[in-house]
Write an enzyme that holds these catalytic residues in place. Sequence first.
Site, PDB file in Angstrom:
ATOM      1  N   GLU A   1      -9.843 -12.194  58.662  1.00 32.04           N
ATOM      2  CA  GLU A   1      -9.456 -11.002  59.400  1.00 32.04           C
ATOM      3  C   GLU A   1      -7.939 -10.978  59.500  1.00 32.04           C
ATOM      4  OE1 GLU A   1     -11.448 -11.276  63.139  1.00 32.04           O
ATOM      5  OE2 GLU A   1     -11.009 -13.408  63.384  1.00 32.04           O
TER       6      GLU A   1
ATOM      7  N   ASP B   1      -4.998  -9.840  39.427  1.00 33.87           N
ATOM      8  CA  ASP B   1      -5.500  -8.746  40.266  1.00 33.87           C
ATOM      9  C   ASP B   1      -4.416  -7.700  40.523  1.00 33.87           C
ATOM     10  OD1 ASP B   1      -7.464  -7.410  41.653  1.00 33.87           O
ATOM     11  OD2 ASP B   1      -7.177  -8.515  43.528  1.00 33.87           O
TER      12      ASP B   1
END
Length: 646
Positions: A38, A163
Amino acid sequence: MSPPQTTLPVTEAGLVPLLQPYGPYVLVRKLAEGGMAEIFLAKLLGADGFERNVVIKRMLPHLTNNPDFVEMFRDEARLAAKLAHPNIVQIQELGFAEGCYYICMEYLAGEDFSTTLRLAGRKRHYVPLPVVLRVLIDAARGLHFAHEFTNEAGQPLNVVHRDISPSNLYLTYQGQVKVLDFGIAKAESRLVNTRTGVVKGKYMYMAPEQARGKEVDRRADIFALGVSLYEALTHVRPFSRENDLAVLNALLQGELKPPRELRPDLPEELEAILLKAMAFKPEDRYPTAEAFADALETFLSEHLSGSGAMPLGAFLKGHFGEERFTERSRIPTLATLTATYGGAAAGAQGQAPGAEPHGTNLYGVLAREGDATSAQRPGMSMRPSSPGVPAHGAASRGSTSPESAPTAGGRRWRTLAVGLAGGLMLAAAGIVGYRQWMTTPASVSLVPATVPVVEAVAPEAAAAQVGAPMEAVAPVGAAAQAGSLTDAVANGAGGDVGETDSAQLSVDAAGVTETDEAGLAGAASDVEAEADEEGADAAPVRSKKASSQKRVTLGIDDVQRVVSRGRARITTCFERYKADLPSSQGEVQVQLTIVSSGKVRAGTRGPLASSGVGRCLEAQAERLRFPPHRDQEVTVVMPFSWRVTQ
C-alpha cells in the site's frame, strides 16, 4: 490535426488525512493499495520542526511471512537505491516497522506521462512535439544509466527495466523526467531471479522477444521506449487489438501502421528514428538507450530548436491548471493538517485498509471512484514477488498457511496445498498468448507457483508434440457441487497487464456455468490492467449451450474459467496420489491441446508423466470442455504447484 479522443477526465476530491505515526514518519494520506503493498503520502520528521514530504510503500501485513515476497520487495529497494540518477526516482530507505517492510522514496510533484497524454486526448490536441521528445530523451538517459550500472567490483549488473510505458515515466512541475518502478527489473544482483520463459511487463509495450519469454537485454527497453513515443505522437497504441491474443499476434508479426499514416504532419526523420527503436529484431534497434536519446536530441536541435518551445514544467502547469499545480506542489505542513483535520483525521485512522472510496497513484493523482484505469496503477507498482503472478483484482490474494516443521518420527501427511499455477500459455497458429492467474479452492490453501516457459506451438505441430493421451484414470470422486466454486473465481485472478475481470461462478449438477460480475473494478492493482491501457477486452464466459452458437476466438479468460470449473477434481489428483509426489513441494506441467470443437487432448510433462498423479491430471483435463473456437488448435501449458504441510 486532432487525435482520437480519449476518456480520462482529471478529477479531484479531498480526502481526510490519516496523520498516523509510522516509525520515523507520519502517514498523511493513503494513495493506493495493490496485491503486494500500500502507498502513502507521508512526512519525515526531524528536530526543530523539520519535515519532508516522502512516499511510503508498505508491504501488506499478510505477506510478511512469505519469504519470496519479502525478498523481492527488498530486492526492488536495494536495486533502485543504487541507481542514483536525475532521471530515476530515488529510494531513500528500506525499513521495517510494526511488523512490515517499507520503502521510502522521494515525493515528486507532477504527473505521469500516461495521464498527460490522456488529458491531451480529452482536450483533442497533441502534446507539443518538443515536450514529447524531451520526455523520451530524459527517460532514455535514465535507462542508459541503469543499463550501464556496475557493482562495487566493476562488474555489470545487466539491469533491464522490462516494464517501460508512459505510466512509468513521471514528469514533475519542476521540469524533471523520472523513470519509475524497477519492481520487475532484471539484474544480476537480485537474490530472487526469474528464469528465461517468465513473461513480465505489459503486453502492449513488450518487445517481441520479451513476449516469447526469451532472454532480454537493454534493447527490450529501447523497444518499449519506441512504443511509448509512438503512442505519444499519435495517441494510438500500435499493437492495440480486441483481446490479448490478438495483441500478441500483432506484436509477434510486427503488424503496425506507420506513424505518419496516422499523423501525416510528423517529419519523416522522426518516423525513421521511432521505427528503428521499434525494429522487430533486437539487432536492428539502437544498440543503447543513449544512442536513441542522441538521435532524438539531434533531431530536436536541428528541426525544433528555434520553435520557442515551452519548457516541460511550464507546459505541465498550463496543461493541468493552476489549481492542480498548487495541490501537488504545496502540501500543508503537519501542524496545519493537524489544526485543520485533527478530529476528522482521528476518525479516518479507524478505517480499514482499502476502505477509502477513492484511490490515487503514487504521487497523488486522484482516481475516480470505481475507475480501475487510474486507481490500479500507481507510479511505482506493487508487484507480487512470485514470478509473474499478477494482482489484477482484489488486493489481498495469495496468502498461505504457515508450514509446520516435520516431526522427528517422519513426515505426517495432513494437509495438501495445491496452487493452480500462475501462468497460461496459449498458442494458436504459432501465436503465443499469456495470462497469469490463480484459483483459490475453498478447502485448499494457495501456493505461489512458478510461471511456465513460453513456447509458440504451431497448430500443425501440436498433435505431434502432445501425442496420444496417456492411459486415463477413473474419474476422481470429487465432482464440484452446486455453488462450490464461488470463492475460486471471485478470489481468483484476472488477466495480465490485463483486466480486473473476476466473476462468481456457480455450477449446477450438469456442470453448466453461469456468471455474475464480481464488481472488482476500481480496486487498486499493481499491474496496469485496464482495457484502455492494454487494449484487450475480457472474453465473456460461455455455458455448454455456447457450442451451438457461432465459434469464438478463444481468449485467456475463457480458458481460465473453464479450468477453474474443474479445479476441485484437479486438486483431488494430488490428494489421491500424494505418494507419487517426489517432495513436499514442487510443480508439474500439463499441456492441453484444445481442438476447434472445444475438446481436449492432455499430456503431462516431466518425471510425473507416467505416475498416477500425472495420469489423473490428464484424465481430469480431458474432461474439460471449452467453447468452440475458430483456430484449428490452441495449446495451453498449465503449471500446477503443490505444497504438503504437516
